[in-house]
Write an enzyme that holds these catalytic residues in place. Structure first.
Site, PDB file in Angstrom:
ATOM      1  N   ARG A  61       0.856  -1.198   0.000  1.00 23.76           N
ATOM      2  CA  ARG A  61       0.000   0.000   0.000  1.00 23.76           C
ATOM      3  C   ARG A  61       0.889   1.244   0.000  1.00 23.76           C
ATOM      4  O   ARG A  61       1.504   1.592   1.011  1.00 23.76           O
ATOM      5  CB  ARG A  61      -0.896   0.002   1.242  1.00 23.76           C
ATOM      6  CG  ARG A  61      -1.766   1.221   1.357  1.00 23.76           C
ATOM      7  CD  ARG A  61      -2.893   1.265   0.347  1.00 23.76           C
ATOM      8  NE  ARG A  61      -3.924   0.273   0.645  1.00 23.76           N
ATOM      9  CZ  ARG A  61      -4.911  -0.019  -0.215  1.00 23.76           C
ATOM     10  NH1 ARG A  61      -5.002   0.605  -1.384  1.00 23.76           N
ATOM     11  NH2 ARG A  61      -5.802  -0.938   0.097  1.00 23.76           N
ATOM     12  N   ARG A  90       0.805  -7.080  -9.390  1.00 25.92           N
ATOM     13  CA  ARG A  90       1.323  -6.390  -8.201  1.00 25.92           C
ATOM     14  C   ARG A  90       1.506  -7.387  -7.048  1.00 25.92           C
ATOM     15  O   ARG A  90       1.976  -7.028  -5.974  1.00 25.92           O
ATOM     16  CB  ARG A  90       0.438  -5.205  -7.781  1.00 25.92           C
ATOM     17  CG  ARG A  90      -0.978  -5.550  -7.374  1.00 25.92           C
ATOM     18  CD  ARG A  90      -1.743  -4.315  -6.879  1.00 25.92           C
ATOM     19  NE  ARG A  90      -3.125  -4.625  -6.547  1.00 25.92           N
ATOM     20  CZ  ARG A  90      -3.904  -3.855  -5.806  1.00 25.92           C
ATOM     21  NH1 ARG A  90      -3.441  -2.720  -5.319  1.00 25.92           N
ATOM     22  NH2 ARG A  90      -5.150  -4.190  -5.542  1.00 25.92           N
ATOM     23  N   HIS A 159      -0.225   3.238 -10.466  1.00 26.45           N
ATOM     24  CA  HIS A 159      -1.172   3.715  -9.451  1.00 26.45           C
ATOM     25  C   HIS A 159      -0.409   4.529  -8.391  1.00 26.45           C
ATOM     26  O   HIS A 159      -0.256   4.105  -7.246  1.00 26.45           O
ATOM     27  CB  HIS A 159      -1.809   2.473  -8.832  1.00 26.45           C
ATOM     28  CG  HIS A 159      -2.953   2.704  -7.909  1.00 26.45           C
ATOM     29  ND1 HIS A 159      -2.898   3.568  -6.840  1.00 26.45           N
ATOM     30  CD2 HIS A 159      -4.180   2.151  -7.875  1.00 26.45           C
ATOM     31  CE1 HIS A 159      -4.050   3.524  -6.201  1.00 26.45           C
ATOM     32  NE2 HIS A 159      -4.847   2.670  -6.814  1.00 26.45           N
ATOM     33  N   ASP A 205     -12.837   9.936  -6.168  1.00 28.79           N
ATOM     34  CA  ASP A 205     -12.443   8.768  -6.951  1.00 28.79           C
ATOM     35  C   ASP A 205     -12.955   9.014  -8.371  1.00 28.79           C
ATOM     36  O   ASP A 205     -14.148   8.863  -8.649  1.00 28.79           O
ATOM     37  CB  ASP A 205     -13.077   7.499  -6.340  1.00 28.79           C
ATOM     38  CG  ASP A 205     -12.357   6.223  -6.753  1.00 28.79           C
ATOM     39  OD1 ASP A 205     -11.505   6.304  -7.664  1.00 28.79           O
ATOM     40  OD2 ASP A 205     -12.644   5.164  -6.170  1.00 28.79           O
ATOM     41  N   GLU A 264      -3.035   8.796 -10.989  1.00 24.77           N
ATOM     42  CA  GLU A 264      -2.607   7.549 -11.615  1.00 24.77           C
ATOM     43  C   GLU A 264      -2.560   7.676 -13.133  1.00 24.77           C
ATOM     44  O   GLU A 264      -3.515   8.158 -13.747  1.00 24.77           O
ATOM     45  CB  GLU A 264      -3.585   6.439 -11.201  1.00 24.77           C
ATOM     46  CG  GLU A 264      -3.753   6.359  -9.689  1.00 24.77           C
ATOM     47  CD  GLU A 264      -4.926   5.491  -9.235  1.00 24.77           C
ATOM     48  OE1 GLU A 264      -5.284   4.544  -9.963  1.00 24.77           O
ATOM     49  OE2 GLU A 264      -5.481   5.770  -8.161  1.00 24.77           O
TER      50      GLU A 264
HETATM   51  C1  BG6 Z   1      -8.063   3.401  -7.116  1.00 28.54           C
HETATM   52  C2  BG6 Z   1      -9.529   3.191  -7.331  1.00 28.54           C
HETATM   53  O1  BG6 Z   1      -7.407   3.384  -8.343  1.00 28.54           O
HETATM   54  O2  BG6 Z   1      -7.554   2.338  -6.306  1.00 28.54           O
HETATM   55  C3  BG6 Z   1     -10.230   3.113  -5.989  1.00 28.54           C
HETATM   56  O3  BG6 Z   1     -10.031   4.228  -8.138  1.00 28.54           O
HETATM   57  C4  BG6 Z   1      -9.611   2.021  -5.135  1.00 28.54           C
HETATM   58  O4  BG6 Z   1     -11.621   2.854  -6.192  1.00 28.54           O
HETATM   59  C5  BG6 Z   1      -8.123   2.296  -5.023  1.00 28.54           C
HETATM   60  O5  BG6 Z   1     -10.211   2.008  -3.859  1.00 28.54           O
HETATM   61  C6  BG6 Z   1      -7.360   1.279  -4.182  1.00 28.54           C
HETATM   62  O6  BG6 Z   1      -7.555  -0.020  -4.649  1.00 28.54           O
HETATM   63  P1  BG6 Z   1      -6.913  -1.245  -3.885  1.00 28.54           P
HETATM   64  O7  BG6 Z   1      -7.346  -2.481  -4.633  1.00 28.54           O
HETATM   65  O8  BG6 Z   1      -5.419  -1.070  -3.922  1.00 28.54           O
HETATM   66  O9  BG6 Z   1      -7.450  -1.185  -2.473  1.00 28.54           O
END
Ligand code: BG6
Length: 292
Positions: A61, A90, A159, A205, A264
């Protein structure tokens, strides 16, 4: 000085520590994941959650997760074995393909290819490589190669989680007049046009479409501007989970939304990429900073 050290982090995960006269960076083999980019004299441009998991089969994360070969939730009808959001790449360890240094610039190339495990989830043969160049700027180039005998389509994203001093004092420039889809659940007006800079006062978002220009994060609290240049991308996602969604994510601190923002670089929706057998497609971004 220009060095690349192959080592392990505190969780036993394999990382490349890159240091040269322009910047320091950290790249995990897990996910082909850039976790830190610090130009000399600057704090990290990338944000990492203190709650991130560092485990095989789990995403990291923060930093720059590579979402591939699908972005968002999987299409269960087409891919009945797909269970994870943002693809499968990932979650797996990549290989080191190349390391090279020149002056105050360092390049590493990582790659990952299909395996019996990926084929059961996404039934195509591929080679995916990520070139990471660390200099005054961070340059990423993600190249998909179709090594099989049938065409496939990918959606993909870098991302990127940016570190900001205070989300309430952060804006994003560049999107004025650009159409976007608001994907926050329950939104009343999903299709809108951006007016002026993007500001953050609630869960955000959004998928910006038909946009291939540069974006600038005005990180006022840190007195800096982060520039995001894109190559071969006409979609961008802008995301901040705000209060409730932060609290609902197990690998995200309740208050951490105040210090981060995702902008992103994507190929999603109509901007997806078809790749013929033997063909390639690349998505790129260059991230840099200016201090005030
Ligand atoms: C973003 C999405 O790209 O990623 C969100 O637009 C999402 O909706 C976020 O919550 C995180 O995703 P993840 O799968 O890493 O929890």
């Amino acid at each position: 000085m220009n060095s690349v050290k192959f080592t392990e982090d505190a969780h036993g995960m394999r990382v490349l520590k890159i240091s040269n006269n322009s910047a320091d960076a950290l790249v995990y083999l897990h996910g082909g994941h850039v976790a830190s980019f610090k130009p000399k004299g600057s704090a990290d441009l990338l944000w990492m959650s203190k709650m991130s998991m560092f485990e095989n089969g789990k995403p990291i994360r923060g930093g720059i997760p590579i979402c591939w070969p699908w972005f968002g939730a999987p299409d269960k009808a087409a891919l009945p074995n797909a269970r994870t959001s943002h693809g499968l790449i990932r979650l797996v360890d990549w290989d080191i393909e190349e390391v090279s240094a020149c002056g105050s610039s360092t390049q590493v190339v990582l790659s990952v290819s299909d395996s019996p495990e990926t084929i059961t989830i996404w039934p195509f043969k591929f080679k995916l490589s990520l070139s990471v160049t660390v200099s005054d700027a961070l340059s990423l180039l993600l190249t998909t190669e179709n090594t099989g005998s049938v065409p496939f389509t990918v959606t993909q994203a870098m991302h990127t989680y940016f570190d900001v001093g205070d989300i309430a004092r952060t804006t994003v420039s560049g999107f004025d007049g650009v159409p976007f889809i608001d994907t926050v659940p329950g939104t009343k007006k999903p299709h809108q046009i951006q007016s002026g800079d993007i500001a953050f006062t609630e869960e955000t978002d959004r998928i910006y479409t038909g946009f291939s220009g540069d974006a600038v994060i005005n990180d006022t609290a840190n007195r800096r501007k982060i520039k995001i240049h894109k190559e071969n991308s006409s979609t961008s996602v802008v995301w901040n989970p705000w209060i409730n969604k932060s609290a609902a994510m197990p690998d995200f601190g309740d208050d951490e939304y105040k210090g981060m923002l995702c902008v992103e670089t994507c190929n999603i929706q109509e901007d997806c990429r078809n790749v013929a057998p033997g063909g390639k497609t690349s998505l790129g971004t260059i991230i840099s900073v200016e201090h005030e």
